[in-house]
Motif scaffolding. Structure first.
Motif, PDB file in Angstrom:
ATOM      1  N   LYS A   1      -3.637  -2.150   4.752  1.00 36.99           N
ATOM      2  CA  LYS A   1      -3.815  -3.549   4.353  1.00 36.99           C
ATOM      3  C   LYS A   1      -2.461  -4.233   4.113  1.00 36.99           C
ATOM      4  CE  LYS A   1      -4.648  -2.930  -0.655  1.00 36.99           C
ATOM      5  NZ  LYS A   1      -5.659  -3.125  -1.736  1.00 36.99           N
TER       6      LYS A   1
ATOM      7  N   THR B   1     -11.236  -0.668   2.414  1.00 36.41           N
ATOM      8  CA  THR B   1     -10.874  -1.423   1.216  1.00 36.41           C
ATOM      9  C   THR B   1     -12.096  -1.695   0.359  1.00 36.41           C
ATOM     10  OG1 THR B   1     -11.100  -3.500   2.438  1.00 36.41           O
ATOM     11  CG2 THR B   1      -8.903  -2.530   2.314  1.00 36.41           C
TER      12      THR B   1
ATOM     13  N   THR C   1      -2.550  -4.394  -3.812  1.00 33.66           N
ATOM     14  CA  THR C   1      -3.348  -5.589  -4.072  1.00 33.66           C
ATOM     15  C   THR C   1      -2.493  -6.684  -4.688  1.00 33.66           C
ATOM     16  OG1 THR C   1      -5.335  -4.249  -4.398  1.00 33.66           O
ATOM     17  CG2 THR C   1      -5.366  -6.479  -5.301  1.00 33.66           C
TER      18      THR C   1
ATOM     19  N   HIS D   1      -3.094   2.230   0.743  1.00 31.59           N
ATOM     20  CA  HIS D   1      -2.838   0.789   0.803  1.00 31.59           C
ATOM     21  C   HIS D   1      -2.053   0.375   2.046  1.00 31.59           C
ATOM     22  CE1 HIS D   1      -3.278  -0.083  -3.816  1.00 31.59           C
ATOM     23  NE2 HIS D   1      -4.297   0.569  -3.315  1.00 31.59           N
TER      24      HIS D   1
END
Length: 418
Positions: free
Chosen positions: A103, A378, A81, A100
């Motif tokens: 993304k 997500t 993020t 992750h």
């Protein structure tokens, strides 16, 4: 609460440490101070010392070059993020949780690994760990990171209070607990609480576009079975013998002060819990829980911790070389010695000290009943966290049907429009 990233600039050769992001000079192409090659590395707080040791070893292994390593503190769970907030100024290399990866690929943040480097990684590491570092883009499998340990949870317990038979079930654990000697489980952390749903075969489906952007997310958590699972979770939260907000720090402090006699956590807490319990240190796979008179196996996420190279690194070739060094056999063994991390390197994993380690055995037991931590929505984490927090804060006033429906709606939100 907005999380901040603490960056420490290190001139490793002379032991100089300067705190603050502004002090870091990320030079490129062999530039930077004294023509040193600058590499910015993000690792969790607990791995800072280990990372510095690896960096020093890397410098010694490459005496013909000058390196300036700059270390930043960032947990693997939030790294993806944080990187996506500004990919062009992201660290050169960073550790992140395997869920992750989609993304990060979608955001153009990761450099693709190929050629001889990829062949060496495939030969050295387990197939499952390499699969976690690989995504299918436009029908082609592409690898974007380097694995270095598995990532799941298991049970820590006090052997003076609980037997091996007790820890096989939640009921067995609670039979030896009271209000002052409790069982810790992070019900307000989706990484842990999802294990209740997965145990009954519930889950989610994610559809992606060609760029790996989420286009549709569905889940059956809101089904009749999902309601029953949520009810079982709620009953545990309301039990005074259960500490339902037992995050990592509370789990460790609970073992230290004796207020916990069992808790679910991960390998990163091994050293602290072992120091607290001493000869009474015990570990086991996740227990079963009772649902409508049936014993249901808690089924954890099974992921990996990966090391990625930023696609915008000004020293990409150097970053790839350092990432491979950080994740090699020798450093995976050193990581095990330092923090108990189970290696993904096949030769390292076969060593006697790894095979016979109690925590590794507990992890392997958990992995026999697991949900691969790949293609995870997500939108999953925040709704599960909210559901758990609502249970904890409202207790008897918790509106199960209303909150479960809200959670499902939040998870199934169209990510492309969010």
């Amino acid at each position: 609460m907005k999380k901040t990233i603490k960056v420490i600039c290190l001139a490793l050769g002379c032991g100089l440490a300067i705190s603050g992001l502004a002090a870091c000079d990320k030079g490129g192409g062999g530039g930077g101070k004294g023509n040193a090659i600058t590499l910015v590395v993000w690792l969790p707080k607990e791995d800072q010392e280990f990372g510095k040791e690896v960096a020093n070893a890397y410098k010694e292994a490459n005496p013909d070059k000058k390196y300036n390593f700059q270390f930043g503190e960032q947990s693997e769970s939030d790294a993806g993020t944080k990187v996506l907030q500004d990919v062009t100024n992201a660290p050169d290399v960073f550790a992140f949780a395997s869920d992750h990866i989609t993304k990060l690929v979608n955001g153009g943040a990761l450099n693709r690994i190929g050629g001889p480097t990829l062949e060496r990684l495939k030969a050295a590491n387990t197939e499952d760990s390499m699969d976690a570092a690989t995504v299918t883009v436009s029908g082609e499998e592409q690898t974007y990171a380097m694995p270095f340990t598995d990532n799941t949870c298991f049970l820590y317990y006090n052997k003076s209070k609980l037997s091996e038979t007790d820890v096989a079930t939640v009921d067995g654990i609670l039979s030896k607990c009271d209000a002052n000697h409790r069982f810790g489980y992070p019900m307000n952390d989706g990484w842990y609480s999802a294990a209740f749903y997965f145990g009954k075969g519930l889950g989610y489906e994610v559809e992606y576009d060609e760029a790996f952007g989420e286009t549709k997310i569905t889940t059956d958590f809101g089904s009749e079975t999902g309601e029953a699972v949520t009810e079982a979770m709620w009953q545990l939260v309301m039990n005074d013998k259960v500490k339902a907000d037992s995050d990592d720090s509370k789990a460790v402090s609970g073992f230290q002060d004796g207020s916990l006699i069992a808790a679910v956590s991960g390998i990163w807490n091994k050293t602290a819990v072992q120091e607290a319990l001493g000869e009474n240190f015990g570990v086991a796979k996740l227990p079963t829980y009772t649902l409508n008179g049936e014993q249901v196996q808690l089924t954890a996420f099974a992921g990996y911790k990966l090391f990625g190279v930023c696609n915008y690194s000004p020293n990409k070739a150097e970053a790839i070389a350092f990432a491979e060094f950080f994740t090699n056999k020798e450093n995976q063994l050193k990581h095990f010695d330092a923090r108990g991390y189970s290696p993904t390197n096949k030769e390292a994993a076969a060593e006697e000290k790894i095979v016979n380690d109690p925590c590794v055995k507990a992890i392997q037991g958990t992995l026999e009943h697991c949900k691969p931590q790949k293609n995870v929505p997500t939108t999953l984490w925040t709704p599960l966290q909210s559901l758990g927090n609502d249970m904890i804060t409202k207790k008897g006033a918790f509106d199960l049907k209303k909150q479960l429906a809200a959670m499902v709606t939040a998870i199934e939100k169209n990510a492309a429009k969010s």
